[in-house]
Write a protein that holds these residues in place. Structure first.
Motif, PDB file in Angstrom:
ATOM      1  N   UNK A   1       0.832  -1.199   0.000  1.00 47.06           N
ATOM      2  CA  UNK A   1       0.000   0.000   0.000  1.00 47.06           C
ATOM      3  C   UNK A   1       0.870   1.253   0.000  1.00 47.06           C
ATOM      4  N   UNK A   2       0.407   2.271  -0.689  1.00 45.19           N
ATOM      5  CA  UNK A   2       1.105   3.557  -0.665  1.00 45.19           C
ATOM      6  C   UNK A   2       1.057   4.113   0.752  1.00 45.19           C
ATOM      7  N   UNK A   3       2.134   4.745   1.140  1.00 41.50           N
ATOM      8  CA  UNK A   3       2.220   5.340   2.473  1.00 41.50           C
ATOM      9  C   UNK A   3       2.639   6.786   2.313  1.00 41.50           C
ATOM     10  N   UNK A   4       1.979   7.654   3.053  1.00 39.90           N
ATOM     11  CA  UNK A   4       2.309   9.082   3.048  1.00 39.90           C
ATOM     12  C   UNK A   4       2.845   9.431   4.433  1.00 39.90           C
ATOM     13  N   UNK A   5       4.002  10.070   4.481  1.00 37.93           N
ATOM     14  CA  UNK A   5       4.585  10.495   5.748  1.00 37.93           C
ATOM     15  C   UNK A   5       4.739  12.007   5.718  1.00 37.93           C
ATOM     16  N   UNK A   6       4.176  12.650   6.744  1.00 39.91           N
ATOM     17  CA  UNK A   6       4.212  14.111   6.840  1.00 39.91           C
ATOM     18  C   UNK A   6       4.759  14.525   8.199  1.00 39.91           C
ATOM     19  N   UNK A   7       5.501  15.597   8.210  1.00 36.18           N
ATOM     20  CA  UNK A   7       6.021  16.146   9.466  1.00 36.18           C
ATOM     21  C   UNK A   7       4.869  16.831  10.196  1.00 36.18           C
ATOM     22  N   UNK A   8       4.765  16.578  11.495  1.00 39.25           N
ATOM     23  CA  UNK A   8       3.748  17.237  12.320  1.00 39.25           C
ATOM     24  C   UNK A   8       4.311  18.533  12.884  1.00 39.25           C
ATOM     25  N   UNK A   9       3.472  19.523  13.001  1.00 37.88           N
ATOM     26  CA  UNK A   9       3.867  20.803  13.584  1.00 37.88           C
ATOM     27  C   UNK A   9       4.209  20.601  15.062  1.00 37.88           C
ATOM     28  N   UNK A  10       5.119  21.394  15.555  1.00 38.30           N
ATOM     29  CA  UNK A  10       5.469  21.311  16.977  1.00 38.30           C
ATOM     30  C   UNK A  10       4.240  21.534  17.851  1.00 38.30           C
TER      31      UNK A  10
ATOM     32  N   UNK B   1      -5.175   4.490   0.944  1.00 36.02           N
ATOM     33  CA  UNK B   1      -6.103   3.510   0.364  1.00 36.02           C
ATOM     34  C   UNK B   1      -6.919   2.776   1.428  1.00 36.02           C
ATOM     35  N   UNK B   2      -6.517   2.926   2.696  1.00 37.43           N
ATOM     36  CA  UNK B   2      -7.212   2.266   3.802  1.00 37.43           C
ATOM     37  C   UNK B   2      -7.760   3.354   4.723  1.00 37.43           C
ATOM     38  N   UNK B   3      -9.011   3.722   4.563  1.00 31.86           N
ATOM     39  CA  UNK B   3      -9.588   4.843   5.314  1.00 31.86           C
ATOM     40  C   UNK B   3      -9.361   4.734   6.826  1.00 31.86           C
TER      41      UNK B   3
ATOM     42  N   UNK C   1     -14.867  -5.271   3.192  1.00 31.00           N
ATOM     43  CA  UNK C   1     -13.936  -5.420   2.069  1.00 31.00           C
ATOM     44  C   UNK C   1     -12.588  -4.775   2.373  1.00 31.00           C
ATOM     45  N   UNK C   2     -11.543  -5.399   1.876  1.00 32.15           N
ATOM     46  CA  UNK C   2     -10.185  -4.859   2.001  1.00 32.15           C
ATOM     47  C   UNK C   2      -9.773  -4.399   0.605  1.00 32.15           C
ATOM     48  N   UNK C   3      -9.569  -3.090   0.428  1.00 34.84           N
ATOM     49  CA  UNK C   3      -9.168  -2.612  -0.894  1.00 34.84           C
ATOM     50  C   UNK C   3      -7.828  -3.206  -1.314  1.00 34.84           C
ATOM     51  N   UNK C   4      -7.728  -3.562  -2.576  1.00 33.40           N
ATOM     52  CA  UNK C   4      -6.444  -4.031  -3.093  1.00 33.40           C
ATOM     53  C   UNK C   4      -5.532  -2.827  -3.271  1.00 33.40           C
ATOM     54  N   UNK C   5      -4.237  -3.009  -3.072  1.00 37.77           N
ATOM     55  CA  UNK C   5      -3.310  -1.892  -3.306  1.00 37.77           C
ATOM     56  C   UNK C   5      -3.390  -1.449  -4.760  1.00 37.77           C
ATOM     57  N   UNK C   6      -3.319  -0.161  -4.970  1.00 31.61           N
ATOM     58  CA  UNK C   6      -3.308   0.365  -6.345  1.00 31.61           C
ATOM     59  C   UNK C   6      -1.968   0.039  -6.987  1.00 31.61           C
ATOM     60  N   UNK C   7      -1.964  -0.188  -8.298  1.00 35.38           N
ATOM     61  CA  UNK C   7      -0.675  -0.391  -8.985  1.00 35.38           C
ATOM     62  C   UNK C   7       0.200   0.849  -8.791  1.00 35.38           C
ATOM     63  N   UNK C   8       1.516   0.683  -8.681  1.00 35.38           N
ATOM     64  CA  UNK C   8       2.402   1.832  -8.437  1.00 35.38           C
ATOM     65  C   UNK C   8       2.209   2.999  -9.384  1.00 35.38           C
ATOM     66  N   UNK C   9       1.990   2.753 -10.664  1.00 35.32           N
ATOM     67  CA  UNK C   9       1.804   3.858 -11.608  1.00 35.32           C
ATOM     68  C   UNK C   9       0.521   4.627 -11.354  1.00 35.32           C
TER      69      UNK C   9
END
Length: 73
Positions: free
Chosen positions: A5-14, A26-28, A61-69
């Motif tokens: 699964x795609x993963x998004x990593x963001x810096x949190x504000x102090x 992709x996983x609510x 249901x478990x969503x399938x991972x989206x193709x990388x493209x």
């Protein structure tokens, strides 16, 4: 279990406690955090496994991972 699964990593504000927030779009509702990006990545991988196990247990249901493209852009 291989996680693709795609993963998004963001810096949190102090003001939000600092560190990093990791989400699996992709996983609510699947998210975790960590003091470093690496820790956030490890934690979200565990959260993905737990998310999938819970969905299967609740017969959701478990969503399938989206193709990388498909993730680009």
């Amino acid at each position: 279990m291989t996680l693709e699964y795609a993963i998004r990593i963001e810096r949190l504000a102090e003001s939000d406690g600092g560190g990093y927030l990791a989400t699996a779009p992709e996983l609510p509702g699947c998210m975790s955090d960590g003091a470093t990006p690496e820790e956030a990545l490890r934690n979200i991988q565990e959260a993905i496994v737990s998310w999938i196990e819970a969905a299967q247990e609740w017969k959701q249901p478990v969503p399938a991972p989206a193709p990388p493209l498909a993730r680009a852009g």
